[in-house]
Design a protein around this motif. Structure first.
Motif, PDB file in Angstrom:
ATOM      1  N   PRO A  72      -4.438   6.733   4.648  1.00 27.24           N
ATOM      2  CA  PRO A  72      -5.255   5.972   4.213  1.00 27.24           C
ATOM      3  C   PRO A  72      -6.813   6.554   4.106  1.00 27.24           C
ATOM      4  O   PRO A  72      -7.209   7.241   5.191  1.00 27.24           O
ATOM      5  CB  PRO A  72      -5.060   4.751   5.063  1.00 27.24           C
ATOM      6  CG  PRO A  72      -4.775   5.248   6.142  1.00 27.24           C
ATOM      7  CD  PRO A  72      -3.777   6.245   6.087  1.00 27.24           C
ATOM      8  N   TYR A  78       0.872  -0.917  -0.034  1.00 18.41           N
ATOM      9  CA  TYR A  78      -0.006  -0.032  -0.040  1.00 18.41           C
ATOM     10  C   TYR A  78       0.850   1.025   0.024  1.00 18.41           C
ATOM     11  O   TYR A  78       0.382   2.021  -0.739  1.00 18.41           O
ATOM     12  CB  TYR A  78      -0.984   0.018   1.296  1.00 18.41           C
ATOM     13  CG  TYR A  78      -1.644   1.387   1.342  1.00 18.41           C
ATOM     14  CD1 TYR A  78      -2.781   1.513   0.595  1.00 18.41           C
ATOM     15  CD2 TYR A  78      -1.446   2.194   2.343  1.00 18.41           C
ATOM     16  CE1 TYR A  78      -3.542   2.668   0.577  1.00 18.41           C
ATOM     17  CE2 TYR A  78      -2.138   3.590   2.355  1.00 18.41           C
ATOM     18  CZ  TYR A  78      -3.089   3.612   1.635  1.00 18.41           C
ATOM     19  OH  TYR A  78      -3.765   4.888   1.782  1.00 18.41           O
ATOM     20  N   GLU A 107      -9.570   2.092   1.885  1.00 16.73           N
ATOM     21  CA  GLU A 107      -8.362   1.474   1.667  1.00 16.73           C
ATOM     22  C   GLU A 107      -7.877   0.591   2.893  1.00 16.73           C
ATOM     23  O   GLU A 107      -7.106  -0.416   2.369  1.00 16.73           O
ATOM     24  CB  GLU A 107      -7.120   2.566   1.330  1.00 16.73           C
ATOM     25  CG  GLU A 107      -7.454   3.275   0.184  1.00 16.73           C
ATOM     26  CD  GLU A 107      -6.639   4.793  -0.067  1.00 16.73           C
ATOM     27  OE1 GLU A 107      -6.331   4.992  -1.385  1.00 16.73           O
ATOM     28  OE2 GLU A 107      -6.288   5.252   0.894  1.00 16.73           O
TER      29      GLU A 107
END
Length: 166
Positions: A150, A54, A154
């Motif tokens: 985030p 990520y 997400e």
């Protein structure tokens, strides 16, 4: 005496963690561990490759701006870790993938489950609670220290990927 030393060591570790910037791996592990009674270190090991992926982007939608960083550097730092550990890292992309692969390999070699499902978390219960886990992880004190800020959606995707081991 041994118990007292372990208590002191645990206290010192807690004080160090309280003064460190830990990020999403710990935010997620706090919530998963509390909800499903997973050992924190095991939860971190399962979640870490997904958080690295990520964070390892070239163009985050939003990132934490520390005064010494003029631009987003997480992918380059992950690749630098790979280079220092002599993992293949000719490019930052290759270094990122190497770090993810080697992180998973280390966990596997140590007998740590590769997914939350493999760790015994019930799928029906997980799916019923994943939205709440994502909301609570967003509010965790460690989230604000993650290099990439985030969205709750997400976070949910990281949790789902960690559950199924994607």
């Amino acid at each position: 005496v041994a118990r007292e030393k372990m208590a002191n060591a645990s206290c010192m570790a807690g004080m160090a963690f309280a003064n460190a910037f830990l990020g999403m791996t710990h935010s997620l592990a706090h919530k998963v561990g509390a909800q499903f009674h997973c050992v924190h270190g095991y939860a971190c090991a399962v979640l870490l490759p997904h958080v690295i992926r990520y964070n390892g982007t070239d163009c985050p939608t939003k990132f934490v701006s520390f005064p010494k960083y003029e631009y987003y550097v997480a992918k380059h730092k992950y690749a630098d870790i790979s280079r220092r550990l002599n993992f293949p890292a000719y490019t930052d992309d290759e270094g990122l993938e190497s770090l993810i692969r080697e992180t998973r390999k280390l966990s596997s070699d140590m007998g740590i489950p590769q997914s939350l499902k493999e760790a015994g978390v019930d799928e029906k219960e997980f799916l019923a609670k994943v939205d709440d886990l994502a909301d609570r992880a967003f509010s965790d004190q460690c989230t604000s220290a993650n290099p990439r800020v985030p969205l709750v959606s997400e976070i949910k995707q990281m949790l789902l990927d960690s559950y199924y081991g994607k």
